[in-house]
Design a protein around this motif. Structure first.
Motif, PDB file in Angstrom:
ATOM      1  N   UNK A  50     -48.241  21.639  39.942  1.00  0.00           N
ATOM      2  CA  UNK A  50     -49.142  21.953  38.830  1.00  0.00           C
ATOM      3  C   UNK A  50     -50.600  21.932  39.267  1.00  0.00           C
ATOM      4  N   UNK A  51     -50.952  21.003  40.143  1.00  0.00           N
ATOM      5  CA  UNK A  51     -52.346  20.848  40.562  1.00  0.00           C
ATOM      6  C   UNK A  51     -52.526  21.346  41.998  1.00  0.00           C
ATOM      7  N   UNK A  52     -52.234  22.619  42.190  1.00  0.00           N
ATOM      8  CA  UNK A  52     -52.473  23.306  43.460  1.00  0.00           C
ATOM      9  C   UNK A  52     -52.993  24.696  43.127  1.00  0.00           C
ATOM     10  N   UNK A  53     -53.631  25.326  44.100  1.00  0.00           N
ATOM     11  CA  UNK A  53     -54.070  26.696  43.895  1.00  0.00           C
ATOM     12  C   UNK A  53     -52.860  27.619  43.806  1.00  0.00           C
ATOM     13  N   UNK A  54     -52.911  28.527  42.847  1.00  0.00           N
ATOM     14  CA  UNK A  54     -51.813  29.471  42.667  1.00  0.00           C
ATOM     15  C   UNK A  54     -51.798  30.489  43.798  1.00  0.00           C
ATOM     16  N   UNK A  55     -52.956  30.781  44.354  1.00  0.00           N
ATOM     17  CA  UNK A  55     -53.048  31.749  45.431  1.00  0.00           C
ATOM     18  C   UNK A  55     -53.260  33.162  44.910  1.00  0.00           C
ATOM     19  N   UNK A  56     -53.584  34.053  45.829  1.00  0.00           N
ATOM     20  CA  UNK A  56     -53.859  35.444  45.468  1.00  0.00           C
ATOM     21  C   UNK A  56     -52.624  36.307  45.725  1.00  0.00           C
ATOM     22  N   UNK A  57     -52.261  37.108  44.754  1.00  0.00           N
ATOM     23  CA  UNK A  57     -51.114  38.001  44.916  1.00  0.00           C
ATOM     24  C   UNK A  57     -51.466  39.114  45.900  1.00  0.00           C
ATOM     25  N   UNK A  58     -50.631  39.289  46.903  1.00  0.00           N
ATOM     26  CA  UNK A  58     -50.885  40.316  47.909  1.00  0.00           C
ATOM     27  C   UNK A  58     -49.736  41.316  48.007  1.00  0.00           C
ATOM     28  N   UNK A  59     -48.687  41.076  47.267  1.00  0.00           N
ATOM     29  CA  UNK A  59     -47.569  42.009  47.264  1.00  0.00           C
ATOM     30  C   UNK A  59     -46.751  41.780  46.000  1.00  0.00           C
ATOM     31  N   UNK A  60     -46.402  42.859  45.327  1.00  0.00           N
ATOM     32  CA  UNK A  60     -45.568  42.767  44.128  1.00  0.00           C
ATOM     33  C   UNK A  60     -44.737  44.038  44.027  1.00  0.00           C
ATOM     34  N   UNK A  61     -43.488  43.885  43.705  1.00  0.00           N
ATOM     35  CA  UNK A  61     -42.635  45.066  43.574  1.00  0.00           C
ATOM     36  C   UNK A  61     -41.620  44.846  42.454  1.00  0.00           C
ATOM     37  N   UNK A  62     -41.219  45.951  41.851  1.00  0.00           N
ATOM     38  CA  UNK A  62     -40.217  45.925  40.788  1.00  0.00           C
ATOM     39  C   UNK A  62     -39.250  47.079  40.991  1.00  0.00           C
ATOM     40  N   UNK A  73     -61.509  16.590  44.906  1.00  0.00           N
ATOM     41  CA  UNK A  73     -62.427  16.783  43.780  1.00  0.00           C
ATOM     42  C   UNK A  73     -61.829  16.244  42.488  1.00  0.00           C
ATOM     43  N   UNK A  74     -60.525  16.406  42.312  1.00  0.00           N
ATOM     44  CA  UNK A  74     -59.872  15.952  41.084  1.00  0.00           C
ATOM     45  C   UNK A  74     -59.412  14.495  41.162  1.00  0.00           C
ATOM     46  N   UNK A  75     -59.736  13.817  42.264  1.00  0.00           N
ATOM     47  CA  UNK A  75     -59.341  12.431  42.463  1.00  0.00           C
ATOM     48  C   UNK A  75     -57.813  12.279  42.450  1.00  0.00           C
ATOM     49  N   UNK A  76     -57.164  13.171  43.171  1.00  0.00           N
ATOM     50  CA  UNK A  76     -55.703  13.174  43.253  1.00  0.00           C
ATOM     51  C   UNK A  76     -55.236  13.139  44.712  1.00  0.00           C
ATOM     52  N   UNK A  77     -55.892  12.331  45.517  1.00  0.00           N
ATOM     53  CA  UNK A  77     -55.561  12.285  46.948  1.00  0.00           C
ATOM     54  C   UNK A  77     -54.131  11.837  47.209  1.00  0.00           C
ATOM     55  N   UNK A  78     -53.514  11.170  46.237  1.00  0.00           N
ATOM     56  CA  UNK A  78     -52.136  10.721  46.424  1.00  0.00           C
ATOM     57  C   UNK A  78     -51.186  11.910  46.560  1.00  0.00           C
ATOM     58  N   UNK A  79     -51.612  13.091  46.119  1.00  0.00           N
ATOM     59  CA  UNK A  79     -50.763  14.279  46.255  1.00  0.00           C
ATOM     60  C   UNK A  79     -50.502  14.634  47.712  1.00  0.00           C
ATOM     61  N   UNK A  80     -51.364  14.160  48.610  1.00  0.00           N
ATOM     62  CA  UNK A  80     -51.159  14.445  50.026  1.00  0.00           C
ATOM     63  C   UNK A  80     -49.890  13.775  50.556  1.00  0.00           C
ATOM     64  N   UNK A  81     -49.393  12.777  49.834  1.00  0.00           N
ATOM     65  CA  UNK A  81     -48.173  12.083  50.231  1.00  0.00           C
ATOM     66  C   UNK A  81     -46.933  12.695  49.586  1.00  0.00           C
ATOM     67  N   UNK A  82     -47.139  13.667  48.698  1.00  0.00           N
ATOM     68  CA  UNK A  82     -46.031  14.298  47.984  1.00  0.00           C
ATOM     69  C   UNK A  82     -45.273  15.254  48.903  1.00  0.00           C
ATOM     70  N   UNK A  83     -44.062  15.669  48.522  1.00  0.00           N
ATOM     71  CA  UNK A  83     -43.310  16.634  49.336  1.00  0.00           C
ATOM     72  C   UNK A  83     -44.131  17.900  49.599  1.00  0.00           C
ATOM     73  N   UNK A  84     -43.905  18.495  50.750  1.00  0.00           N
ATOM     74  CA  UNK A  84     -44.651  19.686  51.155  1.00  0.00           C
ATOM     75  C   UNK A  84     -44.493  20.820  50.145  1.00  0.00           C
ATOM     76  N   UNK A  85     -43.369  20.837  49.433  1.00  0.00           N
ATOM     77  CA  UNK A  85     -43.109  21.896  48.455  1.00  0.00           C
ATOM     78  C   UNK A  85     -44.111  21.891  47.312  1.00  0.00           C
ATOM     79  N   UNK A  86     -44.837  20.795  47.137  1.00  0.00           N
ATOM     80  CA  UNK A  86     -45.836  20.737  46.069  1.00  0.00           C
ATOM     81  C   UNK A  86     -46.848  21.875  46.204  1.00  0.00           C
ATOM     82  N   UNK A  87     -47.159  22.253  47.442  1.00  0.00           N
ATOM     83  CA  UNK A  87     -48.114  23.330  47.659  1.00  0.00           C
ATOM     84  C   UNK A  87     -47.605  24.661  47.108  1.00  0.00           C
ATOM     85  N   UNK A  88     -46.278  24.776  46.981  1.00  0.00           N
ATOM     86  CA  UNK A  88     -45.687  26.032  46.517  1.00  0.00           C
ATOM     87  C   UNK A  88     -45.548  26.096  45.001  1.00  0.00           C
ATOM     88  N   UNK A  89     -45.155  24.992  44.381  1.00  0.00           N
ATOM     89  CA  UNK A  89     -44.854  25.063  42.942  1.00  0.00           C
ATOM     90  C   UNK A  89     -45.426  23.911  42.134  1.00  0.00           C
TER      91      UNK A  89
END
Length: 219
Positions: A88-100, A70-86
């Motif tokens: 800028x242009x990826x879904x942050x995801x839903x928090x399912x666990x947090x502790x302090x 949708x954002x015309x950034x298909x080249x990101x599919x060739x980026x390192x797999x870690x891009x999905x984790x950290x």
């Protein structure tokens, strides 16, 4: 010990813990997949505050691919797999666990102990959730139920499922739903958290829908 030195120690412990669990890591981000679900665990520790924090988030992995289309950034599919984790242009995801943990006595070995305990809990929660979600429908249902629960506790919280619902519809080639959500969110002045091509996320989605409709009409 300085905080910067403590951060390096945390990074090393987290990397070793991820390796032991056959997860991957980048900086202090641990990430792994269970089927179509992608999980990201992040610990933080503060010397002066004497605190240890950790969060676990998750998302439907292929929604990132839909986002890039949708954002015309298909080249990101060739980026390192870690891009999905950290990235800028990826879904942050839903928090399912947090502790302090407060008032931590940072004695030798305590940081490793906190990381091990937190990753144990993250692994358990991730496996539990993977057993509950078996498709996009159950994924969206989980997000909707979680959103309702968050809003019940915090009515002013800025949380919704519009973006994930649109991306799921995109993966299913359900352009009618994509267009409907995009128009509704644009009318609500919602930019969707991303922008590209001088347009918001929802404007990009609507633009592609209009392009596709025009192409069909020309046939």
């Amino acid at each position: 010990m300085k905080q910067s030195e403590f951060d390096r120690e945390l990074k090393g412990i987290t990397k070793a813990e991820a390796k032991n669990r056959r997860w991957k890591s980048v900086d202090v981000f641990c990430y792994w997949s269970i089927g179509p679900l992608f999980f990201v665990f992040v610990p933080t520790a503060r010397i002066k505050e004497r605190s240890f924090n950790s969060t676990l988030r998750f998302k439907w992995f292929d929604l990132d691919r839909a986002l890039w289309e949708i954002l015309d950034m298909r080249e990101n599919e060739k980026a390192p797999f870690s891009l999905h984790a950290n990235g800028a242009f990826v879904l942050h995801g839903r928090e399912i666990l947090a502790s302090t943990t407060h008032d931590v006595e940072w004695m030798p070995g305590r940081l490793e102990q906190e990381v091990t305990h937190a990753t144990d809990e993250a692994a358990r929660r991730a496996q539990e959730l993977a057993g509950l979600i078996d498709g996009l429908d159950s994924y969206l249902a989980f997000l909707q139920a979680d959103t309702a629960a968050v809003l019940q506790r915090h009515p002013q919280a800025k949380v919704d499922v519009w973006r994930e619902t649109l991306l799921a519809a995109w993966l299913r080639h359900d352009m009618r739903t994509v267009e409907g959500i995009a128009r509704e969110r644009i009318a609500a002045n919602d930019r969707g958290g991303f922008g590209a091509n001088d347009m918001s996320f929802y404007e990009n989605a609507l633009h592609l829908c209009m392009q596709g409709r025009a192409s069909v009409e020309r046939l």
